[in-house]
Structure formats: structure tokens, C-alpha cells
Design a protein around this motif. Structure first.
Motif, PDB file in Angstrom:
ATOM      1  N   THR A  71      15.671  44.331 -12.155  1.00  0.00           N
ATOM      2  CA  THR A  71      16.378  43.595 -11.118  1.00  0.00           C
ATOM      3  C   THR A  71      16.603  42.216 -11.723  1.00  0.00           C
ATOM      4  N   ILE A  72      17.869  41.815 -11.859  1.00  0.00           N
ATOM      5  CA  ILE A  72      18.220  40.646 -12.669  1.00  0.00           C
ATOM      6  C   ILE A  72      18.831  39.556 -11.805  1.00  0.00           C
ATOM      7  N   TYR A  73      18.337  38.340 -11.995  1.00  0.00           N
ATOM      8  CA  TYR A  73      18.810  37.176 -11.263  1.00  0.00           C
ATOM      9  C   TYR A  73      19.138  36.063 -12.254  1.00  0.00           C
ATOM     10  N   SER A  74      19.921  35.089 -11.800  1.00  0.00           N
ATOM     11  CA  SER A  74      20.130  33.866 -12.574  1.00  0.00           C
ATOM     12  C   SER A  74      20.189  32.705 -11.604  1.00  0.00           C
ATOM     13  N   ALA A  75      19.845  31.527 -12.119  1.00  0.00           N
ATOM     14  CA  ALA A  75      19.829  30.329 -11.277  1.00  0.00           C
ATOM     15  C   ALA A  75      19.981  29.090 -12.152  1.00  0.00           C
ATOM     16  N   GLY A  76      20.281  27.974 -11.496  1.00  0.00           N
ATOM     17  CA  GLY A  76      20.407  26.702 -12.199  1.00  0.00           C
ATOM     18  C   GLY A  76      19.789  25.581 -11.400  1.00  0.00           C
ATOM     19  N   ILE A  77      19.450  24.479 -12.087  1.00  0.00           N
ATOM     20  CA  ILE A  77      18.860  23.350 -11.362  1.00  0.00           C
ATOM     21  C   ILE A  77      19.931  22.549 -10.618  1.00  0.00           C
ATOM     22  N   ALA A  78      21.189  22.685 -11.031  1.00  0.00           N
ATOM     23  CA  ALA A  78      22.312  22.024 -10.350  1.00  0.00           C
ATOM     24  C   ALA A  78      23.516  22.977 -10.381  1.00  0.00           C
ATOM     25  N   PRO A  79      23.509  24.032  -9.556  1.00  0.00           N
ATOM     26  CA  PRO A  79      24.571  25.046  -9.615  1.00  0.00           C
ATOM     27  C   PRO A  79      25.963  24.423  -9.525  1.00  0.00           C
ATOM     28  N   ALA A  80      26.849  24.899 -10.399  1.00  0.00           N
ATOM     29  CA  ALA A  80      28.174  24.288 -10.486  1.00  0.00           C
ATOM     30  C   ALA A  80      29.317  25.294 -10.393  1.00  0.00           C
ATOM     31  N   GLY A  81      29.032  26.514  -9.993  1.00  0.00           N
ATOM     32  CA  GLY A  81      30.091  27.511  -9.906  1.00  0.00           C
ATOM     33  C   GLY A  81      30.241  28.279 -11.201  1.00  0.00           C
ATOM     34  N   LEU A  82      30.799  29.452 -11.094  1.00  0.00           N
ATOM     35  CA  LEU A  82      30.978  30.331 -12.244  1.00  0.00           C
ATOM     36  C   LEU A  82      32.084  29.809 -13.154  1.00  0.00           C
ATOM     37  N   ASN A  83      31.785  29.701 -14.431  1.00  0.00           N
ATOM     38  CA  ASN A  83      32.736  29.168 -15.396  1.00  0.00           C
ATOM     39  C   ASN A  83      33.772  30.233 -15.764  1.00  0.00           C
ATOM     40  N   PRO A  84      35.062  29.924 -15.636  1.00  0.00           N
ATOM     41  CA  PRO A  84      36.095  30.915 -15.940  1.00  0.00           C
ATOM     42  C   PRO A  84      36.122  31.358 -17.404  1.00  0.00           C
ATOM     43  N   TYR A  85      35.697  30.499 -18.326  1.00  0.00           N
ATOM     44  CA  TYR A  85      35.638  30.892 -19.730  1.00  0.00           C
ATOM     45  C   TYR A  85      34.527  31.913 -19.961  1.00  0.00           C
ATOM     46  N   ALA A  86      33.424  31.776 -19.243  1.00  0.00           N
ATOM     47  CA  ALA A  86      32.348  32.770 -19.332  1.00  0.00           C
ATOM     48  C   ALA A  86      32.855  34.120 -18.828  1.00  0.00           C
ATOM     49  N   VAL A  87      33.600  34.099 -17.742  1.00  0.00           N
ATOM     50  CA  VAL A  87      34.168  35.330 -17.187  1.00  0.00           C
ATOM     51  C   VAL A  87      35.112  35.979 -18.202  1.00  0.00           C
ATOM     52  N   MET A  88      35.976  35.184 -18.827  1.00  0.00           N
ATOM     53  CA  MET A  88      36.924  35.716 -19.820  1.00  0.00           C
ATOM     54  C   MET A  88      36.204  36.309 -21.030  1.00  0.00           C
ATOM     55  N   ALA A  89      35.201  35.587 -21.532  1.00  0.00           N
ATOM     56  CA  ALA A  89      34.476  36.062 -22.718  1.00  0.00           C
ATOM     57  C   ALA A  89      33.760  37.378 -22.433  1.00  0.00           C
ATOM     58  N   MET A  90      33.227  37.510 -21.249  1.00  0.00           N
ATOM     59  CA  MET A  90      32.533  38.752 -20.895  1.00  0.00           C
ATOM     60  C   MET A  90      33.522  39.887 -20.634  1.00  0.00           C
ATOM     61  N   ARG A  91      34.624  39.576 -20.032  1.00  0.00           N
ATOM     62  CA  ARG A  91      35.641  40.596 -19.757  1.00  0.00           C
ATOM     63  C   ARG A  91      36.140  41.221 -21.056  1.00  0.00           C
ATOM     64  N   GLU A  92      36.199  40.410 -22.125  1.00  0.00           N
ATOM     65  CA  GLU A  92      36.641  40.918 -23.435  1.00  0.00           C
ATOM     66  C   GLU A  92      35.771  42.065 -23.957  1.00  0.00           C
ATOM     67  N   ILE A  93      34.516  42.091 -23.548  1.00  0.00           N
ATOM     68  CA  ILE A  93      33.628  43.163 -24.008  1.00  0.00           C
ATOM     69  C   ILE A  93      33.365  44.182 -22.894  1.00  0.00           C
ATOM     70  N   GLY A  94      34.188  44.140 -21.874  1.00  0.00           N
ATOM     71  CA  GLY A  94      34.116  45.145 -20.819  1.00  0.00           C
ATOM     72  C   GLY A  94      33.074  44.903 -19.748  1.00  0.00           C
ATOM     73  N   ILE A  95      32.588  43.669 -19.627  1.00  0.00           N
ATOM     74  CA  ILE A  95      31.603  43.336 -18.596  1.00  0.00           C
ATOM     75  C   ILE A  95      32.235  42.358 -17.628  1.00  0.00           C
ATOM     76  N   ASP A  96      32.264  42.731 -16.355  1.00  0.00           N
ATOM     77  CA  ASP A  96      32.874  41.892 -15.319  1.00  0.00           C
ATOM     78  C   ASP A  96      31.787  41.110 -14.591  1.00  0.00           C
ATOM     79  N   ILE A  97      31.768  39.798 -14.786  1.00  0.00           N
ATOM     80  CA  ILE A  97      30.799  38.953 -14.074  1.00  0.00           C
ATOM     81  C   ILE A  97      31.491  38.117 -12.999  1.00  0.00           C
ATOM     82  N   SER A  98      32.736  38.433 -12.715  1.00  0.00           N
ATOM     83  CA  SER A  98      33.532  37.604 -11.795  1.00  0.00           C
ATOM     84  C   SER A  98      32.976  37.558 -10.376  1.00  0.00           C
TER      85      SER A  98
END
Length: 157
Positions: free
Chosen positions: A41-68
Motif C-alpha cells: 500500500t503506497i503513499y506519498s507526502a510533502g512538507i509543503a504540498p504544491a500540486g502534481l508537477n506536469p513534467y513528472a506526469v509527462m515523464a511517467m506517461r512516456e514509460i506507460g505509467i499514469d500518475i495524473s
């Protein structure tokens, strides 16, 4: 519903932490979920959450993983919980939030540098995010060897 809760309790839990929960921890969450979501069971968190970065979404989508659909979450949400694995992904977290990092059975740290978005060239920014994704993928394969990237292993053979 009761069976689903029972299955969740049987899984080991993993919490990935970085400063903004926008790129590094989101990428790690997506990578491990894609490889071993049935085991953890996997979670993620930050000390100052700032929203999902669109470049992270693009980089992951390139390898077939959707984090959107993942969302930025505050570390405060998880401070009372105990995790089997707590993973910090930047040096700042250890300094800024040492007292609020949930304890776990296993603690791992690697200070991944956040890709700079100060560049004007969007292609160069994406290259940095790909590098982060690949470096993190390799490291996660070492930390969670039963969840190694099978595609990368096949390419090496």
C-alpha cells in the motif's frame, strides 16, 4: 468492503516523502505502484504540498505509467501512522521535518535533486525529469529488489 480492508492490512505500507510532493515522491509512488502495487500500500507526502508537477506526469506517461490522478498530500496527514517502509527523497525533508516524519520498520534516504524549471527550454526540463525518473527507478530496484523494473532487466540481458 470488509475483504478489501483486510487485504490492505495484509500489505506492507510504504510512504515516500519529499518537500513539495509534486515530482520526486509522486514519481516514486507511481513507479513502485506499477511494479508492486499488489504487494504494498503506497503513499506519498510533502512538507509543503504544491500540486502534481506536469513534467513528472509527462515523464511517467512516456514509460506507460499514469500518475495524473495522484494528488499532493501533506505529511501532517500521515504523522500518526506507522509504516513498514519510510523513504525520504530529498535532503531538505530530513532537516525541516525530522520530528514529524512517521516512523517505520525500515527507513531509507536518498537525496534526489529536484529538476530545475528555471530553464526556458521545455525540452531540456523534460530531459531532467526523465533523468530523475530513471535514476529513481534504478535506486528503487535496489531498495525493493523484489519489485525491480522487469523491463529494464530484460533490456540488460
Amino acid at each position: 468492503m470488509a475483504r478489501e480492508a483486510e487485504i490492505q492490512r495484509e500489505k506492507e505500507s510504504v510512504l515516500f516523502i519529499c518537500t513539495f510532493n509534486s515530482a520526486r515522491s509522486q514519481i516514486a509512488e507511481g513507479l513502485l505502484r506499477a511494479r508492486c502495487g499488489g504487494r504494498f500500500t503506497i503513499y506519498s507526502a510533502g512538507i509543503a504540498p504544491a500540486g502534481l508537477n506536469p513534467y513528472a506526469v509527462m515523464a511517467m506517461r512516456e514509460i506507460g505509467i499514469d500518475i495524473s490522478q495522484q494528488r499532493s498530500k501533506s505529511l501532517k496527514t500521515f504523522t500518526a501512522m506507522k509504516f513498514d517502509h519510510v523513504v525520504t527523497l530529498c535532503d531538505h525533508v530530513g532537516l525541516a521535518a525530522s520530528g514529524s516524519i512517521p516512523r517505520g520498520g525500515h527507513y531509507y534516504h536518498r537525496g534526489f535533486i529536484s529538476p530545475s524549471e528555471m530553464r526556458r527550454d521545455k525540452a531540456a526540463i523534460l530531459v531532467d525529469y526523465r533523468r530523475l525518473r530513471n535514476d529513481m527507478s534504478n535506486w528503487l530496484s535496489e531498495v525493493f529488489p523484489d519489485c525491480a523494473d522487469k523491463q529494464a532487466e530484460n533490456k540488460r540481458e
